[in-house]
Design a protein around this motif. Sequence first.
Motif, PDB file in Angstrom:
ATOM      1  N   GLU A  77       0.829  -1.204   0.000  1.00 24.15           N
ATOM      2  CA  GLU A  77       0.000   0.000   0.000  1.00 24.15           C
ATOM      3  C   GLU A  77       0.864   1.255   0.000  1.00 24.15           C
ATOM      4  N   HIS A  78       1.945   1.238   0.766  1.00 22.10           N
ATOM      5  CA  HIS A  78       2.871   2.377   0.757  1.00 22.10           C
ATOM      6  C   HIS A  78       3.437   2.589  -0.646  1.00 22.10           C
ATOM      7  N   ALA A  79       3.869   1.491  -1.265  1.00 21.13           N
ATOM      8  CA  ALA A  79       4.470   1.594  -2.589  1.00 21.13           C
ATOM      9  C   ALA A  79       3.477   2.123  -3.613  1.00 21.13           C
ATOM     10  N   CYS A  80       2.243   1.627  -3.570  1.00 18.53           N
ATOM     11  CA  CYS A  80       1.218   2.116  -4.497  1.00 18.53           C
ATOM     12  C   CYS A  80       0.990   3.612  -4.309  1.00 18.53           C
ATOM     13  N   SER A  81       0.960   4.061  -3.077  1.00 17.15           N
ATOM     14  CA  SER A  81       0.736   5.475  -2.787  1.00 17.15           C
ATOM     15  C   SER A  81       1.852   6.333  -3.360  1.00 17.15           C
ATOM     16  N   VAL A  82       3.103   5.875  -3.198  1.00 17.65           N
ATOM     17  CA  VAL A  82       4.235   6.639  -3.716  1.00 17.65           C
ATOM     18  C   VAL A  82       4.194   6.676  -5.234  1.00 17.65           C
ATOM     19  N   GLY A 130       3.264  10.649 -10.180  1.00 13.45           N
ATOM     20  CA  GLY A 130       2.761  10.893 -11.522  1.00 13.45           C
ATOM     21  C   GLY A 130       3.198   9.843 -12.519  1.00 13.45           C
ATOM     22  N   LEU A 131       3.793   8.752 -12.050  1.00 12.74           N
ATOM     23  CA  LEU A 131       4.161   7.664 -12.949  1.00 12.74           C
ATOM     24  C   LEU A 131       2.895   7.156 -13.632  1.00 12.74           C
ATOM     25  N   PRO A 132       2.869   7.108 -14.968  1.00 12.04           N
ATOM     26  CA  PRO A 132       1.620   6.792 -15.678  1.00 12.04           C
ATOM     27  C   PRO A 132       1.234   5.323 -15.625  1.00 12.04           C
ATOM     28  N   VAL A 133       1.313   4.725 -14.434  1.00 14.77           N
ATOM     29  CA  VAL A 133       0.970   3.311 -14.345  1.00 14.77           C
ATOM     30  C   VAL A 133      -0.516   3.073 -14.521  1.00 14.77           C
ATOM     31  N   ALA A 134      -1.345   4.076 -14.248  1.00 16.66           N
ATOM     32  CA  ALA A 134      -2.784   3.883 -14.373  1.00 16.66           C
ATOM     33  C   ALA A 134      -3.191   3.669 -15.830  1.00 16.66           C
ATOM     34  N   GLN A 135      -2.318   4.073 -16.773  1.00 15.21           N
ATOM     35  CA  GLN A 135      -2.638   3.893 -18.184  1.00 15.21           C
ATOM     36  C   GLN A 135      -1.896   2.708 -18.796  1.00 15.21           C
ATOM     37  N   VAL A 136      -1.088   2.018 -17.994  1.00 17.08           N
ATOM     38  CA  VAL A 136      -0.333   0.878 -18.525  1.00 17.08           C
ATOM     39  C   VAL A 136      -1.165  -0.382 -18.388  1.00 17.08           C
ATOM     40  N   PRO A 137      -1.623  -0.978 -19.493  1.00 19.51           N
ATOM     41  CA  PRO A 137      -2.438  -2.186 -19.367  1.00 19.51           C
ATOM     42  C   PRO A 137      -1.620  -3.356 -18.886  1.00 19.51           C
ATOM     43  N   LEU A 190      11.040  13.604  -9.105  1.00 22.35           N
ATOM     44  CA  LEU A 190      10.267  12.456  -9.579  1.00 22.35           C
ATOM     45  C   LEU A 190      11.106  11.184  -9.719  1.00 22.35           C
ATOM     46  N   PRO A 191      12.329  11.245 -10.286  1.00 23.24           N
ATOM     47  CA  PRO A 191      13.119  10.007 -10.352  1.00 23.24           C
ATOM     48  C   PRO A 191      13.420   9.420  -8.978  1.00 23.24           C
ATOM     49  N   VAL A 192      13.635  10.285  -7.988  1.00 22.77           N
ATOM     50  CA  VAL A 192      13.898   9.804  -6.633  1.00 22.77           C
ATOM     51  C   VAL A 192      12.664   9.097  -6.084  1.00 22.77           C
ATOM     52  N   LEU A 193      11.499   9.726  -6.238  1.00 24.81           N
ATOM     53  CA  LEU A 193      10.263   9.133  -5.738  1.00 24.81           C
ATOM     54  C   LEU A 193       9.961   7.817  -6.444  1.00 24.81           C
ATOM     55  N   ARG A 194      10.212   7.764  -7.732  1.00 22.75           N
ATOM     56  CA  ARG A 194       9.928   6.538  -8.470  1.00 22.75           C
ATOM     57  C   ARG A 194      10.858   5.403  -8.044  1.00 22.75           C
ATOM     58  N   ARG A 195      12.119   5.736  -7.779  1.00 25.99           N
ATOM     59  CA  ARG A 195      13.034   4.688  -7.320  1.00 25.99           C
ATOM     60  C   ARG A 195      12.626   4.191  -5.939  1.00 25.99           C
ATOM     61  N   ARG A 196      12.212   5.117  -5.060  1.00 28.94           N
ATOM     62  CA  ARG A 196      11.712   4.707  -3.749  1.00 28.94           C
ATOM     63  C   ARG A 196      10.491   3.808  -3.904  1.00 28.94           C
ATOM     64  N   ALA A 197       9.580   4.200  -4.795  1.00 25.11           N
ATOM     65  CA  ALA A 197       8.357   3.429  -4.995  1.00 25.11           C
ATOM     66  C   ALA A 197       8.672   2.007  -5.458  1.00 25.11           C
ATOM     67  N   ARG A 198       9.591   1.898  -6.418  1.00 20.02           N
ATOM     68  CA  ARG A 198       9.970   0.566  -6.902  1.00 20.02           C
ATOM     69  C   ARG A 198      10.593  -0.246  -5.770  1.00 20.02           C
ATOM     70  N   HIS A 199      11.419   0.409  -4.964  1.00 19.62           N
ATOM     71  CA  HIS A 199      12.076  -0.288  -3.859  1.00 19.62           C
ATOM     72  C   HIS A 199      11.047  -0.805  -2.856  1.00 19.62           C
TER      73      HIS A 199
END
Length: 243
Positions: free
Chosen positions: A106-111, A116-123, A202-211
Amino acid sequence: MLTEEQCAEIASALADDDVGKAEVMLYAARYPREALPAKESFTEQERKWATHVRSLRLPADVDLASAMRRLDGAIRSEIADLFERWEAGDDRLAHSLRQLGAHLLEHACSVVERTGLPVAQVPASPNGSGPTVVDDLRDLAGVLERVLTSLQTLARLSSQPGDELAVPTDDPDAMLRRIDRAVDADVGRLYERKDDGDDAVLPVLRRRARHLLELGTCEAGEAGIDVTGVETAVEAAFELPDA
């Protein structure tokens, strides 16, 4: 999680028998975003100590590797004992491990969503239709929530500093509070900069999210959850090459 430099400063104060200084520095280091106003009886000297010890912890966008290590350390400190007991055959820990895994996801999804990572549009499906990556991640969290009937009764984050210092290691609510604080300690300033229009974070947040996603997936797998779908979803969201 405190840095080695912060721990050294606090230890030095204790070695000098300056318990008051050590107490102020420990509080300031553990809660880096808490204000220490004079109206609450914090002296000018105490605020200087707080400022100094906080300066020893660089923000995540300046020292991302250290921020990652703090996240890893906070999570390992909660799960290492549980994993050892689980692997020794203590099936009673499945509940706690699954709950922690769901919480990390849940934390990762929130991050991911905040960056703004366009995952909501990635099928999630190859033909471009069907559920999205975020849908898959949320569905997995939903499955975990249904499996864990007590997930609905999680305690609110405690407002009293240090309230969970003496709790047992298998108290999931206290574990979740500590993980929340470890995550929030580094990410708050990044969110503020992002909201102010600073796309450099944004790159920092995205790397945290992936982690965080990887940590949550790993823990869910240890708890006996089939994470094949979420691993595929993460790879698609972050455009990772096939293994």
